[in-house]
Motif scaffolding. Structure first.
Motif, PDB file in Angstrom:
ATOM      1  N   VAL A 103       0.838  -1.212   0.000  1.00  0.00           N
ATOM      2  CA  VAL A 103       0.000   0.000   0.000  1.00  0.00           C
ATOM      3  C   VAL A 103       0.868   1.255   0.000  1.00  0.00           C
ATOM      4  O   VAL A 103       0.429   2.317  -0.463  1.00  0.00           O
ATOM      5  CB  VAL A 103      -0.994   0.028   1.180  1.00  0.00           C
ATOM      6  CG1 VAL A 103      -1.947  -1.142   1.111  1.00  0.00           C
ATOM      7  CG2 VAL A 103      -0.286   0.101   2.530  1.00  0.00           C
ATOM      8  N   ARG A 104       2.079   1.160   0.494  1.00  0.00           N
ATOM      9  CA  ARG A 104       3.001   2.301   0.422  1.00  0.00           C
ATOM     10  C   ARG A 104       3.616   2.432  -0.970  1.00  0.00           C
ATOM     11  O   ARG A 104       3.915   3.542  -1.428  1.00  0.00           O
ATOM     12  CB  ARG A 104       4.097   2.176   1.482  1.00  0.00           C
ATOM     13  CG  ARG A 104       3.576   2.459   2.889  1.00  0.00           C
ATOM     14  CD  ARG A 104       4.681   2.625   3.906  1.00  0.00           C
ATOM     15  NE  ARG A 104       4.141   3.148   5.157  1.00  0.00           N
ATOM     16  CZ  ARG A 104       3.928   4.429   5.428  1.00  0.00           C
ATOM     17  NH1 ARG A 104       4.204   5.335   4.498  1.00  0.00           N
ATOM     18  NH2 ARG A 104       3.440   4.825   6.586  1.00  0.00           N
ATOM     19  N   PRO A 118       0.117   3.847  -3.265  1.00  0.00           N
ATOM     20  CA  PRO A 118      -0.865   4.507  -2.381  1.00  0.00           C
ATOM     21  C   PRO A 118      -2.167   4.820  -3.109  1.00  0.00           C
ATOM     22  O   PRO A 118      -2.172   5.337  -4.224  1.00  0.00           O
ATOM     23  CB  PRO A 118      -0.140   5.783  -1.932  1.00  0.00           C
ATOM     24  CG  PRO A 118       0.935   6.003  -2.958  1.00  0.00           C
ATOM     25  CD  PRO A 118       1.350   4.648  -3.416  1.00  0.00           C
ATOM     26  N   GLY A 119      -3.281   4.464  -2.486  1.00  0.00           N
ATOM     27  CA  GLY A 119      -4.595   4.742  -3.052  1.00  0.00           C
ATOM     28  C   GLY A 119      -4.996   3.845  -4.200  1.00  0.00           C
ATOM     29  O   GLY A 119      -6.036   4.079  -4.823  1.00  0.00           O
ATOM     30  N   ALA A 142      -0.855   4.270   9.279  1.00  0.00           N
ATOM     31  CA  ALA A 142      -1.266   4.819   7.985  1.00  0.00           C
ATOM     32  C   ALA A 142      -1.758   3.734   7.035  1.00  0.00           C
ATOM     33  O   ALA A 142      -2.289   4.046   5.957  1.00  0.00           O
ATOM     34  CB  ALA A 142      -0.103   5.574   7.333  1.00  0.00           C
ATOM     35  N   LEU A 199      -3.948   4.178   3.391  1.00  0.00           N
ATOM     36  CA  LEU A 199      -3.180   4.124   2.145  1.00  0.00           C
ATOM     37  C   LEU A 199      -3.782   3.146   1.133  1.00  0.00           C
ATOM     38  O   LEU A 199      -3.495   3.233  -0.056  1.00  0.00           O
ATOM     39  CB  LEU A 199      -1.731   3.729   2.435  1.00  0.00           C
ATOM     40  CG  LEU A 199      -0.865   4.811   3.087  1.00  0.00           C
ATOM     41  CD1 LEU A 199       0.459   4.224   3.565  1.00  0.00           C
ATOM     42  CD2 LEU A 199      -0.607   5.955   2.110  1.00  0.00           C
TER      43      LEU A 199
END
Length: 366
Positions: free
Chosen positions: A158-159, A162-163, A185, A189
């Protein structure tokens, strides 16, 4: 300067559109390998970034072997597999035995299951310990899992995107809870979370022996469902994490569905030879719990009834331990519960048609 800003804005918009037009990125988090995995792996517009495993129906080591072997049969060894949590956050086999002595027998206990309470049409699952050697009836895998635990893999993905990453979870939510605690986070994310779990008020709708026997699980305890009951603390953490979007598939829509012999035959006929043999060996009679989760993400038009609710799960060690808690917005306790789109009913024929079509989408798996 103003012209440069306009050009940059246009370029960024074009890039965003291009990203949205690419394959949909997904991570599968589950405790085995079956039709749900094949649906997402076979979908031509989906990029499965990886599969993370967790204990639930079976222990995590067995789930990992099942996934690795399933990917070999499907010709998708390019997909990384990260093994996840062996044990729930707090719940345990001994604690479940004590709970049953106080409050009654559970219908299904997954990796802790030794026998059915009543005569049941479905086969009795073999009992294993969490560290027992794994040998699969379909053959043991020759490939190996990634050298990374599931929670770290989830955070890294997810990093990296992102999104963009959807997480489809169809087992206990232990890995997701661990990822959230390691990285606050994490949930924000991800693009969205789709999970199969929980139960509101399901009713038997199909007139078959299997349907009647599966109804035992919810007829007197309509808010209890196995994925959540195995690790209620993890489910509560995940429910109160700041996801951009949550879609929940509870037991309720599954009562209209069944993995019949006819459906298995239709999918096997559509699939390439090696995959067809694997599908044909599947035991019929089960509701399509996980397949609905994959289906509504791939084709939301199959949803015929949905409801926005705020969801949490009971973590008190009492008769309602693991039960689903739900509120409309103005009635919620407001302790971090997140709004979720809860799928109440689907079109079963549309789901079945999608499953059959997807089994033949990637022909190069002989």
């Amino acid at each position: 300067m103003r012209l440069l800003a306009i050009i940059l804005s246009v370029l960024m918009s074009v890039t965003a559109v291009q990203a949205q037009d690419g394959p949909r990125k997904v991570i599968i988090d589950d405790e085995g390998f079956a039709l749900m995995h094949l649906m997402l792996l076979q979908a031509p517009d989906v990029d499965v970034l990886g599969i993370t495993t967790v204990s639930g129906n079976v222990w995590a080591n067995r789930a990992t072997a099942m996934v690795l072997r399933g990917l070999e049969i499907a010709g998708r060894t390019d997909v990384p597999v990260a093994q996840g949590a062996t044990y729930p956050l707090l719940n345990s086999e001994k604690q479940t035995d004590r709970w049953e002595a106080l409050y009654g027998k559970l219908t299904w206990k997954g990796a802790w299951m030794k026998q059915w309470v009543e005569p049941t049409q479905q086969s009795t699952p073999p009992y294993f310990g969490p560290d027992d050697p794994v040998h699969l009836p379909e053959g043991d895998p020759t490939t190996k899992p990634a050298d990374e635990i599931a929670a770290n893999f989830l955070i890294r993905m997810v990093r990296l995107y992102p999104g963009e990453v959807t997480i489809v979870a169809c087992g206990p939510l232990t890995n997701l809870a661990l990822a959230q605690r390691l990285d606050p986070a994490f949930a924000g994310l991800a693009k969205e979370l789709v999970y199969m779990g929980g139960s509101l008020n399901p009713r038997q709708t199909l007139d078959t022996v299997s349907a009647a026997q599966f109804a035992r699980e919810f007829v007197n305890t309509p808010r209890r469902e196995f994925n959540i009951r195995f690790d209620p603390e993890a489910a509560s953490i995940v429910s109160r994490s700041p996801w951009r979007k949550i879609t929940i598939v509870p037991v309720d829509p599954s009562t209209d569905t069944q993995r019949t012999k006819a459906l298995i035959d239709r999918m096997a006929k559509a699939a390439p030879a090696r995959l067809a043999t694997y599908i044909s060996a599947m035991e019929p009679g089960f509701p399509l719990w996980d397949e609905i989760a994959a289906g509504v993400w791939l084709d939301p038009r199959m949803i015929t009834r949905r409801e926005t609710l705020y969801i949490d799960y009971n973590t008190q060690f009492g008769p309602g331990y693991g039960d689903m808690l739900s509120w409309r917005r103005d009635y919620r306790p407001d302790l971090g519960e997140q709004p979720a789109e809860v799928v109440r009913a689907i079109d079963p024929k549309r789901l079945e048609a999608l499953m059959v079509r997807l089994m033949g989408e990637r022909p190069g798996t002989n």
